[in-house]
Design a protein around this motif. Structure first.
Motif, PDB file in Angstrom:
ATOM      1  N   ALA A 298       2.523   9.299  -9.010  1.00 29.72           N
ATOM      2  CA  ALA A 298       3.253   8.147  -8.470  1.00 29.72           C
ATOM      3  C   ALA A 298       2.740   7.719  -7.102  1.00 29.72           C
ATOM      4  O   ALA A 298       2.939   6.568  -6.702  1.00 29.72           O
ATOM      5  CB  ALA A 298       4.748   8.481  -8.372  1.00 29.72           C
ATOM      6  N   VAL A 299       2.085   8.611  -6.377  1.00 30.42           N
ATOM      7  CA  VAL A 299       1.665   8.309  -5.002  1.00 30.42           C
ATOM      8  C   VAL A 299       0.369   7.488  -5.016  1.00 30.42           C
ATOM      9  O   VAL A 299      -0.624   7.930  -5.596  1.00 30.42           O
ATOM     10  CB  VAL A 299       1.447   9.598  -4.190  1.00 30.42           C
ATOM     11  N   PRO A 300       0.333   6.306  -4.406  1.00 24.03           N
ATOM     12  CA  PRO A 300      -0.944   5.579  -4.278  1.00 24.03           C
ATOM     13  C   PRO A 300      -1.958   6.442  -3.542  1.00 24.03           C
ATOM     14  O   PRO A 300      -1.618   7.127  -2.576  1.00 24.03           O
ATOM     15  CB  PRO A 300      -0.563   4.349  -3.449  1.00 24.03           C
ATOM     16  N   VAL A 301      -3.194   6.426  -4.007  1.00 26.62           N
ATOM     17  CA  VAL A 301      -4.204   7.309  -3.428  1.00 26.62           C
ATOM     18  C   VAL A 301      -4.385   7.025  -1.936  1.00 26.62           C
ATOM     19  O   VAL A 301      -4.631   7.952  -1.137  1.00 26.62           O
ATOM     20  CB  VAL A 301      -5.543   7.166  -4.189  1.00 26.62           C
ATOM     21  N   ILE A 432       4.286   0.298   4.756  1.00 26.32           N
ATOM     22  CA  ILE A 432       5.581   0.310   4.070  1.00 26.32           C
ATOM     23  C   ILE A 432       5.409  -0.084   2.608  1.00 26.32           C
ATOM     24  O   ILE A 432       6.050   0.467   1.709  1.00 26.32           O
ATOM     25  CB  ILE A 432       6.564  -0.631   4.785  1.00 26.32           C
ATOM     26  N   TRP A 433       4.508  -1.027   2.360  1.00 30.70           N
ATOM     27  CA  TRP A 433       4.242  -1.482   1.003  1.00 30.70           C
ATOM     28  C   TRP A 433       3.742  -0.322   0.132  1.00 30.70           C
ATOM     29  O   TRP A 433       4.105  -0.204  -1.046  1.00 30.70           O
ATOM     30  CB  TRP A 433       3.190  -2.585   1.046  1.00 30.70           C
ATOM     31  N   LEU A 434       2.906   0.556   0.705  1.00 29.89           N
ATOM     32  CA  LEU A 434       2.439   1.728  -0.036  1.00 29.89           C
ATOM     33  C   LEU A 434       3.603   2.646  -0.393  1.00 29.89           C
ATOM     34  O   LEU A 434       3.660   3.200  -1.506  1.00 29.89           O
ATOM     35  CB  LEU A 434       1.401   2.499   0.786  1.00 29.89           C
ATOM     36  N   PHE A 435       4.552   2.812   0.539  1.00 34.76           N
ATOM     37  CA  PHE A 435       5.735   3.624   0.239  1.00 34.76           C
ATOM     38  C   PHE A 435       6.594   2.950  -0.836  1.00 34.76           C
ATOM     39  O   PHE A 435       7.204   3.641  -1.665  1.00 34.76           O
ATOM     40  CB  PHE A 435       6.557   3.851   1.514  1.00 34.76           C
ATOM     41  N   ARG A 437       5.447   1.139  -3.305  1.00 35.15           N
ATOM     42  CA  ARG A 437       4.772   1.430  -4.577  1.00 35.15           C
ATOM     43  C   ARG A 437       5.052   2.845  -5.042  1.00 35.15           C
ATOM     44  O   ARG A 437       5.262   3.086  -6.237  1.00 35.15           O
ATOM     45  CB  ARG A 437       3.271   1.204  -4.418  1.00 35.15           C
ATOM     46  N   PHE A 438       5.056   3.798  -4.112  1.00 34.27           N
ATOM     47  CA  PHE A 438       5.366   5.181  -4.476  1.00 34.27           C
ATOM     48  C   PHE A 438       6.797   5.307  -4.996  1.00 34.27           C
ATOM     49  O   PHE A 438       7.041   5.906  -6.050  1.00 34.27           O
ATOM     50  CB  PHE A 438       5.162   6.099  -3.268  1.00 34.27           C
ATOM     51  N   PHE A 439       7.742   4.716  -4.268  1.00 35.87           N
ATOM     52  CA  PHE A 439       9.142   4.817  -4.675  1.00 35.87           C
ATOM     53  C   PHE A 439       9.360   4.169  -6.040  1.00 35.87           C
ATOM     54  O   PHE A 439      10.094   4.697  -6.884  1.00 35.87           O
ATOM     55  CB  PHE A 439      10.034   4.143  -3.629  1.00 35.87           C
ATOM     56  N   ALA A 440       8.703   3.027  -6.263  1.00 40.85           N
ATOM     57  CA  ALA A 440       8.870   2.323  -7.530  1.00 40.85           C
ATOM     58  C   ALA A 440       8.310   3.136  -8.696  1.00 40.85           C
ATOM     59  O   ALA A 440       8.918   3.202  -9.770  1.00 40.85           O
ATOM     60  CB  ALA A 440       8.195   0.961  -7.467  1.00 40.85           C
ATOM     61  N   CYS A 478       4.437  -4.267  -8.154  1.00 37.56           N
ATOM     62  CA  CYS A 478       3.494  -4.715  -9.179  1.00 37.56           C
ATOM     63  C   CYS A 478       2.558  -5.810  -8.687  1.00 37.56           C
ATOM     64  O   CYS A 478       1.452  -5.966  -9.202  1.00 37.56           O
ATOM     65  CB  CYS A 478       4.254  -5.212 -10.405  1.00 37.56           C
ATOM     66  N   CYS A 479       3.001  -6.576  -7.712  1.00 41.07           N
ATOM     67  CA  CYS A 479       2.194  -7.680  -7.182  1.00 41.07           C
ATOM     68  C   CYS A 479       1.527  -7.203  -5.896  1.00 41.07           C
ATOM     69  O   CYS A 479       1.982  -7.514  -4.788  1.00 41.07           O
ATOM     70  CB  CYS A 479       3.092  -8.895  -6.939  1.00 41.07           C
TER      71      CYS A 479
END
Length: 641
Positions: A298-301, A432-435, A437-440, A478-479
């Protein structure tokens, strides 16, 4: 058989995949075997009774990893040219024979070398063992993606690293105990048996169950080797990832070398405590790999690497303070655990990313080049500490660790400048956007059906059905290439904590009872400035069991007045709660589907005609409903096997 159908036949759970479990056990056992004899070699040279124990440990690392540097590309070519399975089996058997005779070889060489060169008696035999390990490594890394599904790469690498680390811990601790109670000779015998067990595990892998992949047979030696280097050189992302791994292994060479000095400082002459300190570093690696097993998919690289690089720098700075200020065994042990955990996150993230997009036909050579660079850094740092005879080298441990901490922190800053660069937002919001994506991916269990059709530039209205308070977060996740600014109910916009995030996201508050002209002006200004506006045309939630609210005319009015591209979006899989906050705290299984732009060309120029704006809203809502029917049809059909 297509690649997709071949992959779908592989088990959904890694523990049900017999081939993966065998490779998993083989690597864990081989990792244990690699470290079983290490304490015995330190014992043969009396490392803990000397003022240069750092040098002896550095020589061990230097001897073992030197073949990776010299033969890495050749070993990678070999794994692309010949059977990866049999390469690993033969490497394990040959290592078993070598380590069984390692004690005798070291004694023979020590007797024949001048006293000043006696420490090099451990380098030559270890170089032979390292040569075989250099062929084992790219074969294993290239074989793994063929055994599992692509979406299992992060979890599989994390599990392998975790077991490999546990094996290393067991090898260090058990090796230290056997050396203390039975001597080096028995340790080398147990070491050989462990390699034999690893060979048996690999031998039992059923190559008929591998995931099919396009693989053109290669011929010759030099041309394929050059092709491997060319592939790495022409792919910037590969260069960056190998660069991070090179930094990691260069620092690892220093950290491993100074552990005996740290142990000696706190527990003079105690080989079991030396093994325990090495074990703490390994436990940290295992814990980090375990965390990546749970959350890694789930974590973005980018987030994983930024966090790991920063954490590694902080923990190394603490370890330097422990050595300089003698902060005691508890803080020292905690620092070693932290360094290991951060290191595991770096390794797992880089390996999984390389395995995901490097073609199978070149994978062995790419990992061979990687081994050359990464182990070259290990050899360089361990050689710099071990080859020159530096009296009282242990005094400089705090300085060495401070330099390593600075290197990781600089790498985190450089990586952040690249990873957090976004055309729409600043670095803080990008982080924050990376977090988000992780949470989603983790909490909302979000999946994207198809692809995101939102244009990269120009005015866009993204119109979606409204199912729960988490809908905007899911759309943002997603976007990834556009910042979507949402129209948000005023009472939600002004909620504590949420207000800050909504302001960062340039959301537009609206009074649902009396929208007013000010709101319309703000929305039009954003769109005419080329922004992307997210709208829920219903103006309220879809409540289960109640009639689905119809779309209001505001979305059609905005679309006709601004000429913005309208992208429909359908959201499903959420659990509805009256409280938006509760929807963030609950688990969902969300699914998002974007559609093609809605054609409103027939209504152009009629923005002042209420019938036209109503029709535009109806067309947009019909497009969203069409996506809903498509999702329902796919859900009814079930997964394709």
């Amino acid at each position: 058989m297509s690649l997709q159908s071949a992959e779908s036949r592989l088990p959904a759970w890694l523990v049900q995949n017999r081939n993966f479990v065998l490779l998993w056990c083989a690597y864990g056992t081989a990792a244990m075997a690699d470290h079983l004899g290490e304490t015995a070699l330190l014992n043969t040279r009396g490392a803990l009774e000397r003022e240069d124990s750092t040098r002896v440990q550095a020589l061990i690392s230097f001897g073992f990893f030197l073949p990776y540097v010299l033969l890495g590309p050749l070993a990678g070519w070999w794994s692309d040219r010949f059977s990866r399975k049999w390469t690993m089996v033969l490497a394990d058997v040959a290592r078993a024979v070598l380590v069984f005779n390692l004690g005798a070889l070291v004694a023979f060489l020590a007797a024949g070398l001048p006293a000043a060169w006696a420490d090099f008696s451990i380098v030559i035999p270890l170089a032979a063992v390292g040569l075989l390990a250099a062929f084992f490594s790219p074969a294993r890394q290239a074989l793994l993606p063929s055994l599992i599904r692509e979406d299992q790469l992060v979890r599989a690498n994390a599990l392998i690293n975790a077991l490999g680390t546990i094996g290393a811990i067991v090898g260090i601790v058990v090796g230290g105990w056997i050396v203390t109670h039975y001597g080096p000779s028995i340790t080398f015998n147990v070491n050989a048996l462990a390699f034999c067990f690893s060979a048996v595990c690999v031998l039992l892998i059923d190559t008929r169950r591998l995931r099919a992949a396009p693989h053109t047979p290669i011929s010759g030696v030099w041309a394929p080797l050059a092709d491997g280097f060319r592939y790495v050189r022409t792919h910037r992302r590969v260069v960056q990832l190998i660069g991070l791994m090179t930094l990691f292994w260069g620092v690892a060479g220093v950290v491993i070398a100074v552990v005996p000095a740290l142990a000696k400082q706190l527990f003079p002459g105690n080989y079991e405590m030396l093994a325990f300190f090495r074990g703490l570093l390994g436990i940290g690696l295992a814990l980090g790999a375990t965390v990546m097993t749970i959350f890694g998919s789930a974590v973005p690289v980018q987030l994983a690497l930024l966090t790991a690089l920063s954490a590694a720098g902080v923990w190394l700075a603490l370890l330097a303070a422990c050595s300089a200020l003698e902060l005691g065994p508890i803080v020292t042990g905690l620092a070693l655990l932290g360094i290991g955990g951060a290191g595991a996150a770096i390794q797992v993230s880089v390996l999984a990313t390389l395995q995901r997009f490097v073609p199978d036909a070149r994978r062995g050579r790419v990992f061979g080049v990687s081994d050359t660079c990464t182990m070259g850094a290990m050899v360089l740092t361990s050689g710099a500490l071990g080859l020159p005879h530096l009296p009282q080298l242990d005094r400089y441990v705090p300085l060495l660790l401070t330099g390593c901490a600075a290197a990781f922190l600089v790498a985190a800053i450089v990586a952040g400048r690249g990873y957090l660069r976004h055309r729409d937002v600043g670095p803080g919001v990008a982080l924050i956007w990376l977090f988000v994506r992780f949470f989603a991916a983790w909490r909302l269990r979000l999946t994207l059906a198809g692809r995101c059709t939102v244009p990269r530039s120009g005015a866009v209205i993204l119109a979606a059905n409204h199912t729960a308070g988490v809908d905007p977060m899911a759309i943002l996740a997603c976007c990834r290439h556009r910042m979507v600014s949402f129209i948000v109910a005023e009472e939600h916009y002004n909620m504590p904590v949420f207000h800050t995030f909504m302001r960062w996201g340039r959301c537009l508050p609206v009074n649902r009872e009396n929208p007013g002209k000010a709101f319309l002006a703000s929305a039009m200004k954003l769109l005419k400035g080329g922004g992307c506006l997210g709208i829920f045309p219903q103006g309220t939630f879809e409540i289960p069991g109640e009639e689905t609210p119809a779309a209001k005319s505001g979305v059609g009015l905005l679309a006709l007045r601004t000429g913005a591209t309208v992208i429909p979006c359908h959201i499903s899989g959420t659990r509805y709660f009256d409280s938006p906050m509760r929807s963030y705290l609950s688990r969902h299984r969300m699914r998002i589907r974007f559609g093609p732009p809605v054609d409103l060309s027939a209504l152009a120029g009629r923005e002042r005609d209420k019938a036209a704006t109503d029709e535009a809203s109806d067309r947009i809502w019909d497009a969203i409903q069409a996506l809903a029917q498509q999702s329902e049809a796919e859900a009814a059909a079930g997964p394709v096997n």
